[in-house]
Design a protein around this motif. Sequence first.
Motif, PDB file in Angstrom:
ATOM      1  N   THR A  70       0.905  -1.193  -0.029  1.00 29.31           N
ATOM      2  CA  THR A  70       0.041  -0.066  -0.100  1.00 29.31           C
ATOM      3  C   THR A  70       0.874   1.138  -0.065  1.00 29.31           C
ATOM      4  OG1 THR A  70      -0.226  -0.136   2.506  1.00 29.31           O
ATOM      5  CG2 THR A  70      -2.096  -1.118   1.013  1.00 29.31           C
ATOM      6  N   SER A  71       2.343   0.969  -0.475  1.00 33.97           N
ATOM      7  CA  SER A  71       3.117   2.177  -0.325  1.00 33.97           C
ATOM      8  C   SER A  71       3.191   2.676  -1.608  1.00 33.97           C
ATOM      9  CB  SER A  71       4.306   1.741   0.441  1.00 33.97           C
ATOM     10  OG  SER A  71       4.875   1.021  -0.176  1.00 33.97           O
ATOM     11  N   CYS A  72       3.036   2.176  -2.720  1.00 37.98           N
ATOM     12  CA  CYS A  72       3.421   2.812  -4.010  1.00 37.98           C
ATOM     13  C   CYS A  72       2.129   3.767  -4.621  1.00 37.98           C
ATOM     14  CB  CYS A  72       3.522   1.692  -5.146  1.00 37.98           C
ATOM     15  SG  CYS A  72       4.897   0.895  -4.717  1.00 37.98           S
ATOM     16  N   LEU A  73       2.709   4.806  -4.748  1.00 36.98           N
ATOM     17  CA  LEU A  73       1.589   5.709  -5.487  1.00 36.98           C
ATOM     18  C   LEU A  73       1.383   5.541  -6.743  1.00 36.98           C
ATOM     19  CD1 LEU A  73       2.984   9.283  -3.652  1.00 36.98           C
ATOM     20  CD2 LEU A  73       1.180   7.812  -3.133  1.00 36.98           C
ATOM     21  N   THR A  74       0.489   6.113  -7.401  1.00 34.50           N
ATOM     22  CA  THR A  74       0.412   5.617  -8.931  1.00 34.50           C
ATOM     23  C   THR A  74       1.701   6.251  -9.623  1.00 34.50           C
ATOM     24  OG1 THR A  74      -1.738   5.891  -8.766  1.00 34.50           O
ATOM     25  CG2 THR A  74      -1.268   5.838 -11.115  1.00 34.50           C
ATOM     26  N   ALA A  75       2.026   7.439  -9.138  1.00 34.11           N
ATOM     27  CA  ALA A  75       3.376   8.137  -9.923  1.00 34.11           C
ATOM     28  C   ALA A  75       4.548   7.300  -9.705  1.00 34.11           C
ATOM     29  CB  ALA A  75       3.432   9.400  -9.535  1.00 34.11           C
ATOM     30  N   ASN A  76       4.576   6.335  -8.874  1.00 34.97           N
ATOM     31  CA  ASN A  76       5.806   5.635  -8.352  1.00 34.97           C
ATOM     32  C   ASN A  76       5.824   4.447  -9.399  1.00 34.97           C
ATOM     33  OD1 ASN A  76       5.165   6.082  -4.818  1.00 34.97           O
ATOM     34  ND2 ASN A  76       6.732   7.472  -6.325  1.00 34.97           N
ATOM     35  N   ILE A  77       4.779   4.002  -9.890  1.00 37.94           N
ATOM     36  CA  ILE A  77       5.020   2.896 -10.625  1.00 37.94           C
ATOM     37  C   ILE A  77       4.740   3.072 -12.247  1.00 37.94           C
ATOM     38  CG2 ILE A  77       4.337   1.350  -8.909  1.00 37.94           C
ATOM     39  CD1 ILE A  77       1.452   1.337 -10.183  1.00 37.94           C
ATOM     40  N   LEU A  78       4.688   4.257 -12.628  1.00 32.50           N
ATOM     41  CA  LEU A  78       4.584   4.764 -14.143  1.00 32.50           C
ATOM     42  C   LEU A  78       5.767   5.361 -14.449  1.00 32.50           C
ATOM     43  CD1 LEU A  78       0.949   5.953 -14.267  1.00 32.50           C
ATOM     44  CD2 LEU A  78       1.623   3.911 -15.205  1.00 32.50           C
ATOM     45  N   PRO A  79       6.256   5.117 -15.552  1.00 32.17           N
ATOM     46  CA  PRO A  79       7.735   5.738 -15.981  1.00 32.17           C
ATOM     47  C   PRO A  79       7.039   7.026 -16.396  1.00 32.17           C
ATOM     48  CG  PRO A  79       7.170   3.970 -17.390  1.00 32.17           C
ATOM     49  CD  PRO A  79       6.197   4.066 -16.267  1.00 32.17           C
ATOM     50  N   CYS A  80       8.204   8.094 -16.407  1.00 31.91           N
ATOM     51  CA  CYS A  80       7.807   9.543 -17.120  1.00 31.91           C
ATOM     52  C   CYS A  80       8.325   9.752 -18.494  1.00 31.91           C
ATOM     53  CB  CYS A  80       8.421  10.466 -16.021  1.00 31.91           C
ATOM     54  SG  CYS A  80       7.848  12.268 -16.474  1.00 31.91           S
ATOM     55  N   PRO A  81       7.873   9.979 -19.526  1.00 32.71           N
ATOM     56  CA  PRO A  81       6.523  10.488 -19.474  1.00 32.71           C
ATOM     57  C   PRO A  81       5.526   9.235 -19.703  1.00 32.71           C
ATOM     58  CG  PRO A  81       7.555  10.620 -21.713  1.00 32.71           C
ATOM     59  CD  PRO A  81       8.898  10.142 -20.678  1.00 32.71           C
ATOM     60  N   THR A  82       4.298   9.215 -19.084  1.00 32.65           N
ATOM     61  CA  THR A  82       3.534   8.171 -19.521  1.00 32.65           C
ATOM     62  C   THR A  82       1.994   8.995 -20.038  1.00 32.65           C
ATOM     63  OG1 THR A  82       3.959   6.756 -17.706  1.00 32.65           O
ATOM     64  CG2 THR A  82       1.566   6.714 -18.279  1.00 32.65           C
ATOM     65  N   GLN A  83       1.800   8.327 -21.359  1.00 38.07           N
ATOM     66  CA  GLN A  83       0.633   9.052 -21.966  1.00 38.07           C
ATOM     67  C   GLN A  83      -0.564   9.308 -21.108  1.00 38.07           C
ATOM     68  OE1 GLN A  83      -0.739   6.900 -25.270  1.00 38.07           O
ATOM     69  NE2 GLN A  83      -1.386   8.927 -26.259  1.00 38.07           N
ATOM     70  N   GLY A  84      -1.006  10.622 -21.285  1.00 40.80           N
ATOM     71  CA  GLY A  84      -2.488  10.732 -20.386  1.00 40.80           C
ATOM     72  C   GLY A  84      -2.216  11.410 -19.149  1.00 40.80           C
ATOM     73  N   ILE A 128       4.688  18.515 -17.542  1.00 44.12           N
ATOM     74  CA  ILE A 128       3.809  19.164 -16.343  1.00 44.12           C
ATOM     75  C   ILE A 128       3.113  17.670 -16.187  1.00 44.12           C
ATOM     76  CG2 ILE A 128       1.471  19.772 -15.897  1.00 44.12           C
ATOM     77  CD1 ILE A 128       2.081  22.190 -17.998  1.00 44.12           C
ATOM     78  N   CYS A 129       3.445  16.852 -14.977  1.00 46.87           N
ATOM     79  CA  CYS A 129       3.214  15.478 -14.844  1.00 46.87           C
ATOM     80  C   CYS A 129       2.818  15.203 -13.309  1.00 46.87           C
ATOM     81  CB  CYS A 129       3.990  14.758 -15.592  1.00 46.87           C
ATOM     82  SG  CYS A 129       5.616  14.591 -14.615  1.00 46.87           S
ATOM     83  N   MET A 130       2.528  14.065 -13.175  1.00 42.50           N
ATOM     84  CA  MET A 130       2.332  13.608 -11.908  1.00 42.50           C
ATOM     85  C   MET A 130       3.607  12.781 -10.983  1.00 42.50           C
ATOM     86  SD  MET A 130       0.990   9.379 -12.358  1.00 42.50           S
ATOM     87  CE  MET A 130      -0.738   9.730 -12.229  1.00 42.50           C
ATOM     88  N   HIS A 131       4.626  13.540 -11.753  1.00 36.85           N
ATOM     89  CA  HIS A 131       5.958  13.051 -11.189  1.00 36.85           C
ATOM     90  C   HIS A 131       6.702  14.257 -10.723  1.00 36.85           C
ATOM     91  CE1 HIS A 131       5.275   9.784 -14.292  1.00 36.85           C
ATOM     92  NE2 HIS A 131       5.629   8.997 -13.157  1.00 36.85           N
ATOM     93  N   ASP A 132       5.916  15.270  -9.929  1.00 33.21           N
ATOM     94  CA  ASP A 132       6.548  16.561 -10.041  1.00 33.21           C
ATOM     95  C   ASP A 132       7.268  16.768  -8.594  1.00 33.21           C
ATOM     96  OD1 ASP A 132       4.078  16.439  -8.846  1.00 33.21           O
ATOM     97  OD2 ASP A 132       3.207  18.084  -9.383  1.00 33.21           O
ATOM     98  N   THR A 133       7.098  15.759  -7.822  1.00 38.00           N
ATOM     99  CA  THR A 133       7.915  15.860  -6.472  1.00 38.00           C
ATOM    100  C   THR A 133       8.413  14.719  -6.394  1.00 38.00           C
ATOM    101  OG1 THR A 133       6.086  15.072  -5.135  1.00 38.00           O
ATOM    102  CG2 THR A 133       6.038  17.602  -5.289  1.00 38.00           C
ATOM    103  N   PRO A 134       9.945  14.741  -5.284  1.00 38.47           N
ATOM    104  CA  PRO A 134      10.700  13.692  -5.220  1.00 38.47           C
ATOM    105  C   PRO A 134       9.794  12.235  -4.879  1.00 38.47           C
ATOM    106  CG  PRO A 134      11.753  15.418  -4.257  1.00 38.47           C
ATOM    107  CD  PRO A 134      10.191  16.075  -4.872  1.00 38.47           C
ATOM    108  N   SER A 135       8.946  12.616  -3.754  1.00 32.04           N
ATOM    109  CA  SER A 135       8.246  11.329  -3.466  1.00 32.04           C
ATOM    110  C   SER A 135       7.203  10.682  -4.429  1.00 32.04           C
ATOM    111  CB  SER A 135       7.262  11.745  -2.358  1.00 32.04           C
ATOM    112  OG  SER A 135       6.217  12.596  -2.795  1.00 32.04           O
ATOM    113  N   LYS A 136       7.080  11.477  -5.711  1.00 30.58           N
ATOM    114  CA  LYS A 136       6.300  10.957  -6.791  1.00 30.58           C
ATOM    115  C   LYS A 136       7.058  10.549  -7.970  1.00 30.58           C
ATOM    116  CE  LYS A 136       2.095  13.542  -5.820  1.00 30.58           C
ATOM    117  NZ  LYS A 136       1.586  14.710  -6.259  1.00 30.58           N
TER     118      LYS A 136
END
Length: 195
Positions: free
Chosen positions: A62-76, A87-95
């Motif tokens: 329960t510790s992985c956020l969606t951003a943690n398991i998707l490479p950047c960039p991910t479509q959508g 501009i993406c969901m990986h915008d902070t170190p924890s993501k």
Amino acid sequence: MARLGDVFGVKEMTNWLKAWLALNITKDGLHEFVDREVKQFKTGIYQNITSTLGLSANTTCTSCLTANILPCPTQGVCKKSGRKSYICMHDTPSKRYRPCPLSICEKVRDDIKNDHRFNGPSWKNTCAEQWACNHWQIGKCFMPPDGYIGVTSIRDTDFNGVISVMLNCKHFDNLMSFSIAPMSVSPCLLSKVTI
Ligand SMILES: [Zn+2]
Ligand SMILES: [Zn+2]
């Protein structure tokens, strides 16, 4: 139109009301079936993964956020802004994108992707950290990308969202009395009701 009773005197309004009622009755009838099957789909995914990894059957992450398991960039979910930035969901170190500590979440991600009819799950809808405890967060990957971020259960999902799960998730392929064929020349029943 001052009173509710006046609605019944206007033909278009009556037709609209009937259509709205029909949609809601259909939706309620589908709820139990779709909710149960999405739960089953999620349970199957976790059972396969834990047995492949040799983990005990109820191990979850329960510790992985969606951003943690998707490479950047991910479509959508990651959009290019300017020459080098996104501009993406990986915008902070924890993501940042990183491996799941238990190697579970990327496998769940791949299973969702493989079971998506068009290989395009709506990642921005879902909270991966809740996948293990709320099957509907997995269901949301199969809904349209917009309008479902705040939805947490089938009860607060509209008719189109519920039908989209059945249309887009291949788990439903063998559960219907007809073939699910959203893009064919003669669309199936599910496609017709969403038009
Ligand atoms: Zn990104
Ligand atoms: Zn994880």
